[in-house]
Design a protein around this motif. Sequence first.
Motif, short mmCIF file in Angstrom:
data_model
loop_
_atom_site.label_atom_id
_atom_site.label_comp_id
_atom_site.label_asym_id
_atom_site.label_seq_id
_atom_site.Cartn_x
_atom_site.Cartn_y
_atom_site.Cartn_z
N ALA A 281 1.68 1.51 -6.56
CA ALA A 281 0.54 1.06 -6.25
C ALA A 281 0.47 -0.57 -5.68
O ALA A 281 0.01 -0.97 -5.05
CB ALA A 281 -0.64 1.40 -7.14
N GLU A 282 0.93 -1.36 -6.92
CA GLU A 282 1.11 -2.57 -6.59
C GLU A 282 1.88 -3.08 -5.61
O GLU A 282 1.57 -3.97 -4.64
CB GLU A 282 1.67 -3.35 -8.03
N ALA A 283 2.83 -2.45 -5.27
CA ALA A 283 3.84 -2.67 -4.00
C ALA A 283 3.13 -2.45 -2.84
O ALA A 283 3.21 -3.16 -1.86
CB ALA A 283 5.06 -1.78 -3.89
N LEU A 284 2.25 -1.36 -2.62
CA LEU A 284 1.42 -1.08 -1.49
C LEU A 284 0.42 -2.17 -1.56
O LEU A 284 0.17 -2.60 -0.25
CB LEU A 284 0.95 0.39 -1.63
N ASP A 285 -0.27 -2.30 -2.60
CA ASP A 285 -1.30 -3.35 -2.44
C ASP A 285 -0.77 -4.78 -1.76
O ASP A 285 -1.41 -5.39 -0.92
CB ASP A 285 -1.91 -3.75 -3.91
N ASP A 286 0.34 -5.03 -2.41
CA ASP A 286 1.08 -6.40 -1.88
C ASP A 286 1.40 -6.27 -0.48
O ASP A 286 1.04 -7.24 0.18
CB ASP A 286 2.29 -6.56 -2.69
N PHE A 287 1.91 -5.10 0.08
CA PHE A 287 2.29 -5.13 1.34
C PHE A 287 1.06 -5.04 2.01
O PHE A 287 0.69 -5.78 3.20
CB PHE A 287 2.79 -3.76 1.48
N ALA A 288 -0.18 -4.54 1.92
CA ALA A 288 -1.28 -4.62 2.53
C ALA A 288 -1.79 -5.94 2.67
O ALA A 288 -2.43 -6.39 3.82
CB ALA A 288 -2.31 -3.82 1.85
N VAL A 289 -1.57 -6.92 1.74
CA VAL A 289 -2.30 -8.04 1.59
C VAL A 289 -1.39 -9.06 2.72
O VAL A 289 -2.05 -9.80 3.62
CB VAL A 289 -1.96 -8.90 0.31
N LEU A 290 -0.24 -8.65 3.15
CA LEU A 290 0.68 -9.39 4.19
C LEU A 290 -0.06 -9.12 5.51
O LEU A 290 -0.17 -10.04 6.38
CB LEU A 290 2.09 -8.88 3.81
N PHE A 291 -0.36 -7.77 5.66
CA PHE A 291 -1.07 -7.68 6.88
C PHE A 291 -2.57 -8.17 7.05
O PHE A 291 -3.02 -7.97 8.07
CB PHE A 291 -0.94 -5.97 7.22
N GLU A 292 -3.19 -8.04 5.88
CA GLU A 292 -4.42 -8.86 5.93
C GLU A 292 -4.36 -10.19 6.60
O GLU A 292 -5.21 -10.78 7.23
CB GLU A 292 -5.17 -9.04 4.53
N VAL A 293 -3.29 -11.03 6.06
CA VAL A 293 -3.24 -12.22 6.48
C VAL A 293 -2.76 -12.37 7.93
O VAL A 293 -3.38 -13.28 8.85
CB VAL A 293 -1.76 -12.86 5.54
N VAL A 294 -2.20 -11.23 8.23
CA VAL A 294 -1.65 -11.15 9.79
C VAL A 294 -2.90 -10.95 10.63
O VAL A 294 -2.86 -11.34 11.91
CB VAL A 294 -0.29 -10.23 10.02
N GLY A 295 -3.59 -10.19 10.06
CA GLY A 295 -5.03 -9.63 10.63
C GLY A 295 -4.79 -8.55 11.46
O GLY A 295 -5.37 -7.98 12.35
N THR A 296 -3.81 -7.39 11.02
CA THR A 296 -3.76 -6.25 11.62
C THR A 296 -3.37 -5.20 10.50
O THR A 296 -3.31 -5.57 9.48
CB THR A 296 -2.20 -6.21 12.50
N GLU A 297 -3.51 -3.91 11.14
CA GLU A 297 -2.98 -2.82 10.04
C GLU A 297 -1.74 -2.44 9.87
O GLU A 297 -0.79 -2.51 11.13
CB GLU A 297 -3.90 -1.52 10.49
N PRO A 298 -1.01 -2.19 8.83
CA PRO A 298 0.24 -2.16 8.76
C PRO A 298 0.71 -0.73 9.42
O PRO A 298 0.18 0.32 9.07
CB PRO A 298 0.49 -1.83 7.04
N PRO A 299 1.63 -0.65 10.19
CA PRO A 299 2.19 0.63 10.94
C PRO A 299 2.36 1.71 10.09
O PRO A 299 3.14 1.20 8.86
CB PRO A 299 3.22 0.17 11.82
#
Length: 253
Positions: A69-87
């Motif tokens: 869960a923490e790994a996925l949350d962290d991964f999602a934050v990266l794409f929030e910064v980029v401004g896109t949804e993670p593929p």
Amino acid sequence: MRTDRVETPAVALREQWRARTVEHVWLRPGDWYHPAVDALTEALTSDGSLAPAAHRLGEMRGSTGVGIAEALDDFAVLFEVVGTEPPLESVRALCEGWAAALENAPVRASCIDPESGLPTVDYLSVRLAETYGAARRHAHHAFVTHALLLVDVAVGDNHPWRRAARSAAMGRALAAALPQGHPMAALGGGAFAILVARDWDLGGTVTRLREEVNEHATELAIGELLRQPPRIWIEPLPETHDRAVDLLEHLRR
């Protein structure tokens, strides 16, 4: 002669990611960085393939004891910064890497299921013993005052990355829907059990849980990995603690 180091787009993205994840998601700021982070930001800023870098990051997170869960949350934050949804393929790769690391790690006894972050069946068995004991001291019966709320979101696919993502979503959903410290356990195979009081709010608890499961499935973009709608039902407690433990063992997958 002084030479200023030029900050590359990948480094700039990494620092934005670090700042946001440490503020909102990451539990231990000192252990966030790893070279796998750089590989992922390099891939993002150079239009490279994300899947190999995401797999390596997931593998590293799993090997250092970070929950899915923490790994996925962290991964999602990266794409929030980029401004896109993670593929989806990159999410899958992250989960596959994490699951591979977990399968290769030495077996460790623990009261926490690493995939969901929820307690194990053994932990719930102990809490059940407390419940039966408290009921007996007050001249009540545990099977009258309490029940098990069972949740099944399995869809029949046991691929490690799907299992990990599903467990992460359920861990977050159960924690959000129920008060902190509520006795619960991951039963494996997409099944979960929660010890609940037979009170006026039991129907509301079921409704909140269903809403949270759907919300987190949407948030993590893994709706197709969960049974829709989730199967949720009330299982009466047996008359004795020993029989309750037998029931949990029967439900375990």
